[in-house]
Motif scaffolding. Structure first.
Motif, PDB file in Angstrom:
ATOM      1  N   TRP A  81       0.838  -1.210   0.000  1.00  0.00           N
ATOM      2  CA  TRP A  81       0.000   0.000   0.000  1.00  0.00           C
ATOM      3  C   TRP A  81       0.869   1.255   0.000  1.00  0.00           C
ATOM      4  CZ3 TRP A  81      -4.520   0.111  -1.864  1.00  0.00           C
ATOM      5  CH2 TRP A  81      -5.446  -0.927  -1.659  1.00  0.00           C
ATOM      6  N   PHE A  84       1.915   1.858  -3.443  1.00  0.00           N
ATOM      7  CA  PHE A  84       0.776   2.407  -4.189  1.00  0.00           C
ATOM      8  C   PHE A  84       0.630   3.906  -3.939  1.00  0.00           C
ATOM      9  CE2 PHE A  84      -3.809   3.502  -4.024  1.00  0.00           C
ATOM     10  CZ  PHE A  84      -4.080   3.431  -5.396  1.00  0.00           C
ATOM     11  N   LYS A  88       1.701   5.709  -7.232  1.00  0.00           N
ATOM     12  CA  LYS A  88       0.495   5.956  -8.031  1.00  0.00           C
ATOM     13  C   LYS A  88      -0.259   7.210  -7.603  1.00  0.00           C
ATOM     14  CE  LYS A  88       1.041   2.113 -10.365  1.00  0.00           C
ATOM     15  NZ  LYS A  88       1.357   2.131 -11.827  1.00  0.00           N
ATOM     16  N   LEU A  89      -0.297   7.462  -6.300  1.00  0.00           N
ATOM     17  CA  LEU A  89      -1.075   8.616  -5.832  1.00  0.00           C
ATOM     18  C   LEU A  89      -0.195   9.808  -5.450  1.00  0.00           C
ATOM     19  CD1 LEU A  89      -4.055   7.115  -3.772  1.00  0.00           C
ATOM     20  CD2 LEU A  89      -3.730   7.310  -6.248  1.00  0.00           C
ATOM     21  N   ASN A  90       1.102   9.689  -5.738  1.00  0.00           N
ATOM     22  CA  ASN A  90       2.015  10.817  -5.533  1.00  0.00           C
ATOM     23  C   ASN A  90       2.104  11.332  -4.101  1.00  0.00           C
ATOM     24  OD1 ASN A  90       0.671  11.550  -8.604  1.00  0.00           O
ATOM     25  ND2 ASN A  90       2.847  11.154  -8.379  1.00  0.00           N
ATOM     26  N   PHE A  91       1.938  10.423  -3.144  1.00  0.00           N
ATOM     27  CA  PHE A  91       2.213  10.787  -1.756  1.00  0.00           C
ATOM     28  C   PHE A  91       3.723  10.913  -1.593  1.00  0.00           C
ATOM     29  CE2 PHE A  91      -1.487   9.921   1.266  1.00  0.00           C
ATOM     30  CZ  PHE A  91      -2.450   9.949   0.282  1.00  0.00           C
ATOM     31  N   GLU A  95       4.390  10.706   4.217  1.00  0.00           N
ATOM     32  CA  GLU A  95       2.942  10.852   4.415  1.00  0.00           C
ATOM     33  C   GLU A  95       2.195   9.520   4.402  1.00  0.00           C
ATOM     34  OE1 GLU A  95       1.845  14.919   2.095  1.00  0.00           O
ATOM     35  OE2 GLU A  95       2.432  13.238   0.813  1.00  0.00           O
ATOM     36  N   VAL A  99      -1.779   6.080   6.824  1.00  0.00           N
ATOM     37  CA  VAL A  99      -2.791   5.521   5.920  1.00  0.00           C
ATOM     38  C   VAL A  99      -2.530   4.035   5.678  1.00  0.00           C
ATOM     39  CG1 VAL A  99      -3.901   5.721   3.682  1.00  0.00           C
ATOM     40  CG2 VAL A  99      -3.106   7.772   4.830  1.00  0.00           C
ATOM     41  N   GLU A 102      -3.761   1.758   8.259  1.00  0.00           N
ATOM     42  CA  GLU A 102      -5.184   1.388   8.147  1.00  0.00           C
ATOM     43  C   GLU A 102      -5.398   0.378   7.026  1.00  0.00           C
ATOM     44  OE1 GLU A 102      -8.471   4.206   8.525  1.00  0.00           O
ATOM     45  OE2 GLU A 102      -6.981   5.808   8.684  1.00  0.00           O
ATOM     46  N   LEU A 103      -4.781   0.651   5.886  1.00  0.00           N
ATOM     47  CA  LEU A 103      -5.006  -0.197   4.708  1.00  0.00           C
ATOM     48  C   LEU A 103      -4.510  -1.629   4.922  1.00  0.00           C
ATOM     49  CD1 LEU A 103      -4.068   2.428   1.986  1.00  0.00           C
ATOM     50  CD2 LEU A 103      -6.272   1.243   2.107  1.00  0.00           C
ATOM     51  N   ILE A 106      -7.107  -4.481   5.578  1.00  0.00           N
ATOM     52  CA  ILE A 106      -8.127  -4.908   4.611  1.00  0.00           C
ATOM     53  C   ILE A 106      -7.905  -6.377   4.277  1.00  0.00           C
ATOM     54  CG2 ILE A 106      -9.117  -4.515   2.323  1.00  0.00           C
ATOM     55  CD1 ILE A 106      -9.522  -2.143   4.159  1.00  0.00           C
ATOM     56  N   ALA A 114      -3.516  -8.729  -6.561  1.00  0.00           N
ATOM     57  CA  ALA A 114      -3.786  -7.895  -7.738  1.00  0.00           C
ATOM     58  C   ALA A 114      -3.028  -6.570  -7.620  1.00  0.00           C
ATOM     59  CB  ALA A 114      -5.283  -7.649  -7.880  1.00  0.00           C
ATOM     60  N   LEU A 115      -2.988  -6.035  -6.409  1.00  0.00           N
ATOM     61  CA  LEU A 115      -2.258  -4.782  -6.180  1.00  0.00           C
ATOM     62  C   LEU A 115      -0.768  -4.994  -6.460  1.00  0.00           C
ATOM     63  CD1 LEU A 115      -2.387  -1.833  -5.097  1.00  0.00           C
ATOM     64  CD2 LEU A 115      -1.943  -2.777  -2.833  1.00  0.00           C
ATOM     65  N   PHE A 118      -0.301  -5.076 -10.108  1.00  0.00           N
ATOM     66  CA  PHE A 118      -0.524  -3.728 -10.645  1.00  0.00           C
ATOM     67  C   PHE A 118       0.699  -2.845 -10.429  1.00  0.00           C
ATOM     68  CE2 PHE A 118      -2.404   0.612  -9.794  1.00  0.00           C
ATOM     69  CZ  PHE A 118      -2.725   0.898 -11.114  1.00  0.00           C
TER      70      PHE A 118
ATOM     71  N   LEU B  89      -7.415  -2.878 -11.023  1.00  0.00           N
ATOM     72  CA  LEU B  89      -6.995  -4.206 -10.560  1.00  0.00           C
ATOM     73  C   LEU B  89      -7.750  -5.339 -11.250  1.00  0.00           C
ATOM     74  CD1 LEU B  89      -6.318  -3.805  -6.723  1.00  0.00           C
ATOM     75  CD2 LEU B  89      -4.913  -3.171  -8.678  1.00  0.00           C
ATOM     76  N   GLU B 102     -15.049  -2.579   3.052  1.00  0.00           N
ATOM     77  CA  GLU B 102     -13.976  -2.366   4.024  1.00  0.00           C
ATOM     78  C   GLU B 102     -13.207  -1.088   3.719  1.00  0.00           C
ATOM     79  OE1 GLU B 102     -11.427  -5.543   5.543  1.00  0.00           O
ATOM     80  OE2 GLU B 102     -12.432  -6.901   4.157  1.00  0.00           O
TER      81      GLU B 102
END
Lengths: 218, 218
Positions: A81, A84, A88-91, A95, A99, A102-103, A106, A114-115, A118, B89, B102
């Motif tokens: 994550w 990712f 992908k999200l440019n964090f 930062e 997050v 939490e992730l 899941i 799959a992630l 990806f 995905l 979730e």
DNA sequence: ATTAAATTTTAGACAAATCTAAAAATATTT
DNA sequence: AAATATTTTTAGATTTGTCTAAAATTTAAT
């Protein structure tokens, strides 16, 4: 099926086990989780019941094979994550921790595999920490602390030991990132600071910094 | 800050409010959450305390402006994650619900807005449901049920009312997807089935199916 | 080898989310 | 309008994860 809390305890026990051959103490866990020893004792009973750890009264905790495997899957999720978020999200790398925290809970094996695909099956997270594969195998990568380096050799920054936002932001200000290369010029005996030649400039890094930077000889 | 459970209750109350002008009954909520009325009464107190709903004993629940806004943000997250799962995905549209259920509880505004941008600000989720934007505005899209259509007109499938895996898999077997186009040939008065001309073939869809397919005249 | 200190565990309590069973209020029938 | 049925709420328990305070055990110090 584990609760979020159980997963968090297991992860902490796993990390503590990495640098400890004896049983992990109740207090050590309490300090990491930021809770009371009595709460830890309660949780130890639950994790023991689920065969993730072994424990004898007053003797500390040992993680079992099942616990190890389970912990590695949580860490796999956390680190994927993080990749990712950054790729992908440019964090920024300072930062992502909360997050990802939490992730990582899941629950879907399909999702995480799959992630992984990806993201192109990354081997390391944005802090240079290795990502366990779907079997729980952790890729080995050569690394040493900057404090352990030899002078006049060239090194590449490959990871950080301290992943706190404060430290990562300090590195950002120095323009040091994973992949940065430099030559070690001097180890100062007095305060254990390290002077490097980085981007045509001499830069002195304190012991605290040098002791939290993983590098690799190139 | 809401717990996962509070968020789930609020979402259910929001959805029930969409097709109900009177107060939402305790029993209606209990049925959707699959729990007991007494548990719902307890939760109603908590949501009321947090000003997300209003409630007078025995009079049903009304969602407040704050509750509405909060619910829309949860739905925004749910639907954006569904888009991610399907578009990035390669999940099938019948596999996303539980995982999105979730993911929707992950708390980071930055994350969800970055995800939105990464996905190209999609207007609908994989089932054709509209995605609230970051302000909570829900894009309107023209749609009607297949049961309401006129014969000899051409329609495009734009959404499903029933999002159960069973129904979605049925549509897969019929090769019907969002974006599929067809001509309505006949409404059978006896059983309310609908016959369409789809991909050069006549296909008769039962009332249950037709009543759960959203279409748009083209 | 006692005593003192630190660690760990137990005991008892609390908040969150749930349940069952019973009581209260509302709605429906006759 | 009274009786019956349904819905909703209350009361009291349970589970999870937490706490404080006290007891038990281990470790360190004199």
């Amino acid at each position: 099926m584990l609760t979020h809390t159980e997963e968090n305890y297991l992860k902490v026990i796993y990390h503590l086990s990495q640098t400890e051959d004896e049983g992990i103490s109740t207090n050590a866990i309490a300090q990491k989780i930021d809770t009371k020893a009595s709460s830890v004792t309660d949780m130890i009973k639950k994790l023991k019941e689920k065969k993730l750890i072994t424990h004898e009264r007053y003797q500390g905790v040992f993680i079992t094979t099942l616990g190890l495997q389970t912990a590695k899957m949580i860490i796999r999720k956390h680190r994927l994550w993080e990749v990712f978020l950054v790729n992908k999200l440019n964090f920024n790398w300072d930062e992502v921790h909360d997050v990802a925290e939490e992730l990582e809970h899941i629950k879907s094996e399909k999702l995480i595999n799959a992630l992984d695909a990806f993201l192109g099956f990354p081997k390391e997270d944005p802090h240079g920490d290795p990502i366990p594969n779907s079997k729980g195998e952790i890729p080995y990568r050569e690394k040493e602390l900057l404090t352990e380096t030899k002078i006049n050799h060239k090194y590449m920054c490959v990871g950080v030991k301290d992943t706190s936002a404060a430290f990562l932001q300090y590195l950002d200000r120095q323009k040091i990132a994973l992949g940065s290369t430099f030559t070690v010029l001097k180890h100062e005996n007095f305060d254990h600071s390290v002077t490097i030649l980085f981007q045509e400039n001499e830069l002195t890094l304190s012991k605290v910094v040098a002791h939290n930077l993983f590098v690799k000889k190139i």
